[in-house]
Design a protein around this motif. Structure first.
Motif, short mmCIF file in Angstrom:
data_model
loop_
_atom_site.label_atom_id
_atom_site.label_comp_id
_atom_site.label_asym_id
_atom_site.label_seq_id
_atom_site.Cartn_x
_atom_site.Cartn_y
_atom_site.Cartn_z
N THR A 55 0.80 -1.23 0.00
CA THR A 55 0.00 0.00 0.00
C THR A 55 0.83 1.28 0.00
O THR A 55 0.37 2.32 -0.46
CB THR A 55 -0.95 0.02 1.21
OG1 THR A 55 -0.18 -0.12 2.42
CG2 THR A 55 -1.95 -1.12 1.13
N LEU A 56 2.06 1.21 0.51
CA LEU A 56 2.85 2.43 0.64
C LEU A 56 3.14 3.07 -0.71
O LEU A 56 2.97 4.28 -0.88
CB LEU A 56 4.16 2.13 1.38
CG LEU A 56 5.13 3.31 1.52
CD1 LEU A 56 4.47 4.46 2.26
CD2 LEU A 56 6.40 2.86 2.24
N SER A 57 3.58 2.27 -1.68
CA SER A 57 3.92 2.84 -2.99
C SER A 57 2.71 3.49 -3.64
O SER A 57 2.81 4.55 -4.26
CB SER A 57 4.50 1.75 -3.89
OG SER A 57 3.57 0.69 -4.06
N ILE A 58 1.54 2.87 -3.50
CA ILE A 58 0.33 3.44 -4.08
C ILE A 58 -0.01 4.77 -3.41
O ILE A 58 -0.35 5.75 -4.07
CB ILE A 58 -0.84 2.45 -3.95
CG1 ILE A 58 -0.62 1.27 -4.88
CG2 ILE A 58 -2.17 3.13 -4.26
CD1 ILE A 58 -1.69 0.20 -4.80
N GLN A 59 0.10 4.81 -2.09
CA GLN A 59 -0.21 6.05 -1.37
C GLN A 59 0.71 7.18 -1.80
O GLN A 59 0.27 8.32 -2.02
CB GLN A 59 -0.08 5.81 0.13
CG GLN A 59 -1.15 4.92 0.72
CD GLN A 59 -2.44 5.67 1.01
OE1 GLN A 59 -2.95 6.40 0.17
NE2 GLN A 59 -2.97 5.50 2.20
N VAL A 60 2.00 6.90 -1.90
CA VAL A 60 2.95 7.95 -2.25
C VAL A 60 2.73 8.43 -3.69
O VAL A 60 2.61 9.64 -3.94
CB VAL A 60 4.40 7.43 -2.08
CG1 VAL A 60 5.39 8.44 -2.63
CG2 VAL A 60 4.69 7.15 -0.62
N VAL A 61 2.66 7.49 -4.63
CA VAL A 61 2.54 7.87 -6.04
C VAL A 61 1.26 8.65 -6.30
O VAL A 61 1.29 9.72 -6.94
CB VAL A 61 2.59 6.60 -6.93
CG1 VAL A 61 2.22 6.95 -8.37
CG2 VAL A 61 3.98 5.98 -6.88
N PHE A 62 0.15 8.17 -5.78
CA PHE A 62 -1.11 8.81 -6.14
C PHE A 62 -1.44 10.02 -5.26
O PHE A 62 -2.28 10.84 -5.64
CB PHE A 62 -2.23 7.77 -6.14
CG PHE A 62 -2.15 6.85 -7.32
CD1 PHE A 62 -2.64 7.24 -8.55
CD2 PHE A 62 -1.51 5.63 -7.22
CE1 PHE A 62 -2.53 6.42 -9.66
CE2 PHE A 62 -1.39 4.79 -8.31
CZ PHE A 62 -1.91 5.19 -9.54
N SER A 63 -0.78 10.16 -4.12
CA SER A 63 -0.89 11.43 -3.39
C SER A 63 -0.20 12.54 -4.17
O SER A 63 -0.71 13.66 -4.28
CB SER A 63 -0.28 11.29 -2.00
OG SER A 63 -1.04 10.41 -1.20
N LEU A 64 0.97 12.23 -4.72
CA LEU A 64 1.68 13.21 -5.55
C LEU A 64 0.90 13.47 -6.84
O LEU A 64 0.85 14.61 -7.32
CB LEU A 64 3.08 12.70 -5.87
CG LEU A 64 4.02 12.55 -4.66
CD1 LEU A 64 5.35 11.95 -5.10
CD2 LEU A 64 4.24 13.89 -3.98
N ALA A 65 0.29 12.42 -7.41
CA ALA A 65 -0.52 12.61 -8.62
C ALA A 65 -1.72 13.52 -8.34
O ALA A 65 -2.08 14.37 -9.17
CB ALA A 65 -0.99 11.26 -9.15
N ALA A 66 -2.32 13.37 -7.15
CA ALA A 66 -3.46 14.21 -6.79
C ALA A 66 -3.06 15.68 -6.73
O ALA A 66 -3.81 16.57 -7.13
CB ALA A 66 -4.05 13.76 -5.45
N VAL A 67 -1.84 15.94 -6.21
CA VAL A 67 -1.34 17.31 -6.17
C VAL A 67 -1.18 17.86 -7.59
O VAL A 67 -1.55 19.01 -7.88
CB VAL A 67 0.00 17.38 -5.42
CG1 VAL A 67 0.60 18.78 -5.51
CG2 VAL A 67 -0.19 16.99 -3.96
N ALA A 68 -0.65 17.03 -8.48
CA ALA A 68 -0.48 17.46 -9.87
C ALA A 68 -1.83 17.74 -10.53
O ALA A 68 -2.01 18.76 -11.23
CB ALA A 68 0.28 16.40 -10.66
#
Length: 414
Positions: A345-358
């Motif tokens: 779950t960690l990689s998904i949280q990091v990647v898509f939290s940054l994607a949400a900011v973008a």
């Protein structure tokens, strides 16, 4: 306890806990001056962050355990002792540092340091009861806490300083903590308290703390940043719209924090994934229904809730409602991953939290506040798709079930 009763008690407990947090702020606002309430709110925000970190490090790995073995009961006892120890150390440091600083806010933070072991240990007991399939005990303790904290705060004079309100709020949790300690001792008596596993490098709580930080801080800071360099209206509008969906946040928290012991009762991995998918559908429909209810509210009612922010927030309801429906699906996807392999779950949280900011930033540049809201929605949709894609892959590969990971989650692995 039967599964249906456990579900009802778990959801009711989350509702009582959320209601306590809301009413504490409401009562404090009525008792305080504007300046003192600002101080109390700041201290309460610090507590909320510490509570989230504590739950991520200690509580969430604990609820991934299955069964009623001596090992599980010992893990609950150890988690409670760990929280008492660490919160006492952090609280002591807070007292020492803030006692040397001037000002009323520092005094209020000093009081928070004093009561921190009480309030954090009470929260860990809720996770322990969920793990032990004794959700009714968590509900009883939190109901007692609600009654005690409202009674204690209601007895304070108008204009009470923030430091006094903080210490009264914290110490009012003592009866609930004593009830929890008694009940937990009876259910875990004879098991050892092992703190060392909780400090090990492989403890899953470290991953979950990072997830908590990334998931909660990234989007909030990005909204504040855009409000600073762009339009302050963005912050008020988005915060106003998301505030209206507060009840759904309670359901999401209940699903991720207390869902594993309930769904983990199912005998096979396939049944657990199906149950999680069904929960995702129910929560998504609930989000859509709540958005519809809000959209149908008369303008006078909306202005009573949000004041002058209502017209802008109301315009964002389609985007925010869609975002919360997608969040429901993504949240349940993360729950399924926690049951299959919590390390994913960690990689998904990091990647898509940054994607949400973008997406948030791009949406704001293209369409202002409305574009920012739809950008957040797009980020939630992408996260939901990614989580369930990963769930499908793990399910097809026939990955091991929960037990091997629960041992590592509790820190008892090699």
């Amino acid at each position: 306890m039967r599964a249906r009763t456990a579900v009802v008690c778990s959801v009711a407990d989350q509702g009582v806990a959320a209601l306590t947090n809301i009413l504490v702020l409401v009562v404090a606002a009525r008792l305080s001056t504007v300046a003192d309430f600002a101080r109390f709110s700041a201290v309460y925000l610090v507590f909320t962050v510490l509570l989230g970190v504590s739950g991520a490090y200690t509580g969430q790995p604990l609820v991934l355990r299955r069964g009623a073995s001596d090992e599980t009961r010992g893990a609950c006892r150890s988690a409670f002792g760990f929280t008492l120890l660490v919160s006492a150390v952090i609280g002591g440091l807070l007292v020492v540092v803030c006692a040397l600083l001037p000002g009323e806010t520092a005094r209020a933070l000093t009081m928070l340091g004093i009561v921190l072991p009480v309030v954090l240990a009470q929260d860990t007991a809720r996770y322990a009861f969920a793990t032990l399939h004794a959700q009714h005990l968590a509900l009883a303790a939190d109901t007692l806490r609600l009654a005690c904290v409202l009674g204690a705060l209601a007895g304070q004079p108008h204009g009470a300083p923030a430091a006094r309100l903080v210490v009264v709020w914290g110490l009012s949790a003592l009866p609930a903590l004593l009830l929890s300690v008694t009940a937990l001792h009876r259910r875990t008596a004879g098991t050892p308290v092992l703190l060392k596993p909780l400090f090990r490098k492989g403890h899953l709580g470290r991953r979950f703390v990072v997830e908590f930080g990334v998931g909660n801080a990234t989007s909030q800071l990005s909204v504040l940043g855009l409000g600073t360099v762009g339009s302050p209206l963005l912050v008020g509008a988005l915060r106003g719209a998301t505030t209206l969906f507060g009840p759904l946040n309670v359901l999401f928290t209940s699903a991720t924090g207390f869902g594993p012991p309930l769904i983990g009762r199912l005998t096979t991995e396939r049944l657990r994934v199906r149950a999680t998918a069904a929960l995702a559908a129910v929560l998504a429909l609930t989000a859509a229904g709540w958005a519809t209810v809000l959209a149908l509210l008369p303008g006078s009612v909306g202005r009573h809730l949000l004041g002058d922010t209502w017209p802008t927030a109301a315009a964002l309801l389609p985007a925010t409602g869609s975002q919360y429906a997608a969040m429901a699906v993504g949240t349940c996807g993360l729950l399924a991953l926690r049951l299959l392999d919590p390390r994913t779950t960690l990689s998904i949280q990091v990647v898509f939290s940054l994607a949400a900011v973008a997406f948030l930033t791009g949406g704001y540049l293209l369409g202002g506040v409305m574009g920012a809201a739809w950008g957040l929605c797009l980020g939630s949709v992408c996260k939901a798709v990614a989580t369930w894609t990963r769930v499908a892959r793990l399910a097809r590969r026939g990955e091991p079930g929960l037990a091997p990971f629960s041992a590592t989650a509790a820190g008892s692995g090699p």
